[in-house]
Scaffold this motif. Sequence first.
Motif, PDB file in Angstrom:
ATOM      1  N   ALA A 190       0.826  -1.212   0.000  1.00 44.39           N
ATOM      2  CA  ALA A 190       0.000   0.000   0.000  1.00 44.39           C
ATOM      3  C   ALA A 190       0.861   1.263   0.000  1.00 44.39           C
ATOM      4  O   ALA A 190       0.462   2.296  -0.536  1.00 44.39           O
ATOM      5  N   GLN A 191       2.052   1.181   0.582  1.00 46.55           N
ATOM      6  CA  GLN A 191       2.972   2.321   0.591  1.00 46.55           C
ATOM      7  C   GLN A 191       3.778   2.413  -0.699  1.00 46.55           C
ATOM      8  O   GLN A 191       3.969   3.498  -1.262  1.00 46.55           O
ATOM      9  N   ASP A 192       4.271   1.269  -1.191  1.00 44.14           N
ATOM     10  CA  ASP A 192       5.291   1.300  -2.240  1.00 44.14           C
ATOM     11  C   ASP A 192       4.785   1.082  -3.663  1.00 44.14           C
ATOM     12  O   ASP A 192       5.571   1.207  -4.607  1.00 44.14           O
ATOM     13  N   PHE A 193       3.515   0.764  -3.850  1.00 47.80           N
ATOM     14  CA  PHE A 193       2.987   0.721  -5.225  1.00 47.80           C
ATOM     15  C   PHE A 193       3.198   2.066  -5.918  1.00 47.80           C
ATOM     16  O   PHE A 193       3.421   2.131  -7.129  1.00 47.80           O
ATOM     17  N   ALA A 194       3.139   3.147  -5.131  1.00 44.85           N
ATOM     18  CA  ALA A 194       3.299   4.488  -5.708  1.00 44.85           C
ATOM     19  C   ALA A 194       4.669   4.655  -6.356  1.00 44.85           C
ATOM     20  O   ALA A 194       4.801   5.323  -7.391  1.00 44.85           O
ATOM     21  N   ASN A 195       5.704   4.047  -5.779  1.00 50.10           N
ATOM     22  CA  ASN A 195       7.055   4.189  -6.304  1.00 50.10           C
ATOM     23  C   ASN A 195       7.231   3.531  -7.665  1.00 50.10           C
ATOM     24  O   ASN A 195       8.136   3.885  -8.419  1.00 50.10           O
ATOM     25  N   ILE A 196       6.376   2.564  -7.961  1.00 47.05           N
ATOM     26  CA  ILE A 196       6.457   1.841  -9.231  1.00 47.05           C
ATOM     27  C   ILE A 196       5.489   2.431 -10.249  1.00 47.05           C
ATOM     28  O   ILE A 196       5.861   2.711 -11.403  1.00 47.05           O
ATOM     29  N   TYR A 197       4.251   2.659  -9.837  1.00 44.91           N
ATOM     30  CA  TYR A 197       3.205   3.085 -10.770  1.00 44.91           C
ATOM     31  C   TYR A 197       3.239   4.584 -11.058  1.00 44.91           C
ATOM     32  O   TYR A 197       2.413   5.073 -11.828  1.00 44.91           O
ATOM     33  N   VAL A 198       4.208   5.294 -10.492  1.00 42.53           N
ATOM     34  CA  VAL A 198       4.370   6.706 -10.827  1.00 42.53           C
ATOM     35  C   VAL A 198       4.707   6.886 -12.307  1.00 42.53           C
ATOM     36  O   VAL A 198       4.510   7.958 -12.878  1.00 42.53           O
ATOM     37  N   TYR A 199       5.164   5.819 -12.954  1.00 39.33           N
ATOM     38  CA  TYR A 199       5.534   5.886 -14.374  1.00 39.33           C
ATOM     39  C   TYR A 199       4.361   5.658 -15.314  1.00 39.33           C
ATOM     40  O   TYR A 199       4.505   5.865 -16.525  1.00 39.33           O
ATOM     41  N   LEU A 200       3.231   5.222 -14.797  1.00 39.91           N
ATOM     42  CA  LEU A 200       2.075   4.924 -15.642  1.00 39.91           C
ATOM     43  C   LEU A 200       0.946   5.912 -15.357  1.00 39.91           C
ATOM     44  O   LEU A 200       0.956   6.602 -14.333  1.00 39.91           O
ATOM     45  N   PRO A 201      -0.050   5.987 -16.268  1.00 44.00           N
ATOM     46  CA  PRO A 201      -1.190   6.877 -16.025  1.00 44.00           C
ATOM     47  C   PRO A 201      -1.829   6.609 -14.673  1.00 44.00           C
ATOM     48  O   PRO A 201      -1.875   5.473 -14.197  1.00 44.00           O
ATOM     49  N   ARG A 202      -2.326   7.662 -14.049  1.00 41.60           N
ATOM     50  CA  ARG A 202      -2.879   7.538 -12.702  1.00 41.60           C
ATOM     51  C   ARG A 202      -4.150   6.693 -12.659  1.00 41.60           C
ATOM     52  O   ARG A 202      -4.478   6.125 -11.623  1.00 41.60           O
ATOM     53  N   GLN A 203      -4.866   6.614 -13.767  1.00 38.79           N
ATOM     54  CA  GLN A 203      -6.070   5.771 -13.848  1.00 38.79           C
ATOM     55  C   GLN A 203      -5.824   4.701 -14.902  1.00 38.79           C
ATOM     56  O   GLN A 203      -5.740   4.984 -16.089  1.00 38.79           O
ATOM     57  N   LEU A 204      -5.680   3.465 -14.453  1.00 36.72           N
ATOM     58  CA  LEU A 204      -5.317   2.370 -15.352  1.00 36.72           C
ATOM     59  C   LEU A 204      -6.541   1.666 -15.907  1.00 36.72           C
ATOM     60  O   LEU A 204      -7.535   1.455 -15.200  1.00 36.72           O
ATOM     61  N   GLY A 205      -6.441   1.268 -17.182  1.00 38.91           N
ATOM     62  CA  GLY A 205      -7.456   0.414 -17.780  1.00 38.91           C
ATOM     63  C   GLY A 205      -7.162  -1.039 -17.450  1.00 38.91           C
ATOM     64  O   GLY A 205      -6.123  -1.371 -16.872  1.00 38.91           O
TER      65      GLY A 205
END
Length: 328
Positions: A190-205
């Motif tokens: 819950a804390q570290d997903f942000a460190n990875i998904y910062v490279y992708l669009p904020r709303q994923l399909g």
Amino acid sequence: MDFTSLLMWTGFILASFSVIGNDVIQTLGTFMSSNEKKPWWVLFIFAGSILAITLVYSWVVNNGDVSFLRLIGDPPDHSFENPKYPLPDPFEWYYLLPPLVLLFVTRWGIPVSTSFLILTFFKPRGLEDMMVKSLIGYAVAFGTAILVYVLITKRFEKKFMENPVDRKHRQMWTVLQWLSTGFLWTQWLAQDFANIYVYLPRQLGVTSLVISLLILLAMLAFIFYVKGGAIQNIVKSKTNTADIRSATIIDFIYGIVLFFFKEMNNIPMSTTWVFIGLLAGREIAIRWRLDNKLTKREIKGVLIDLLKVTFGLVISIILVFFIRWITG
């Protein structure tokens, strides 16, 4: 796929490998150490299933956001149109630098903070809040570990070291450890997903969610296959961390501390600092209770680990100034 999308997915893959290679050991290191005799794929199935469930849960509950609102922020102040950590526009090649640097330092077993190294690059102004929360996290974990282990070292840890767990109780401790690891793993994700998904669009399909999940699972499988890599040595160097009973207590305390900070607010923080603080406090309390003194070796070990994570912060600040210099 256009060039910008290619850069974004390249960044995501690099971040996945570097973050998982560097940070996962904080969460699963004691789990790996105390289950070394089990096949790596059994441990991977357990951890991978929890990762998939946690990711999909955030995606469903938060309408396509997988960062538990770490990148978006709390509505109504922030939204997908006005996220706390927006994607750069344009997305340039130098945004790939943080995970590349992280890959390099990870090979040397240096536990740098991925939150500082990656998220600060996308939003330099967020450094101060992140640093304050992370320093508080270090202090709370350090103090909590000292308090807990001063109380339990002679009653429990000393017995653990003198008496290996027998077959009669191993099954019970295995269940307890896997439960505590599962709890800790969800709080870390819950804390570290942000460190990875910062490279992708904020709303994923759906397609992006599935592809990204498969990439994360592949990276996690590799980490289990190589038994954690160089950073696992930090865990192994601490007193009795390979004992399944000690590992269970460590994971539970760490999970509680992360849960506390997760519920506090949505400001990203360095879980690395919390982890290092926990191990430092534990080591000091155990040595003090068993030997009635602290040697230069214990103090030096604490300072070296703190120096390593501080090194990550310094690298982050240098990179921020570097990108400002490039962009003028």
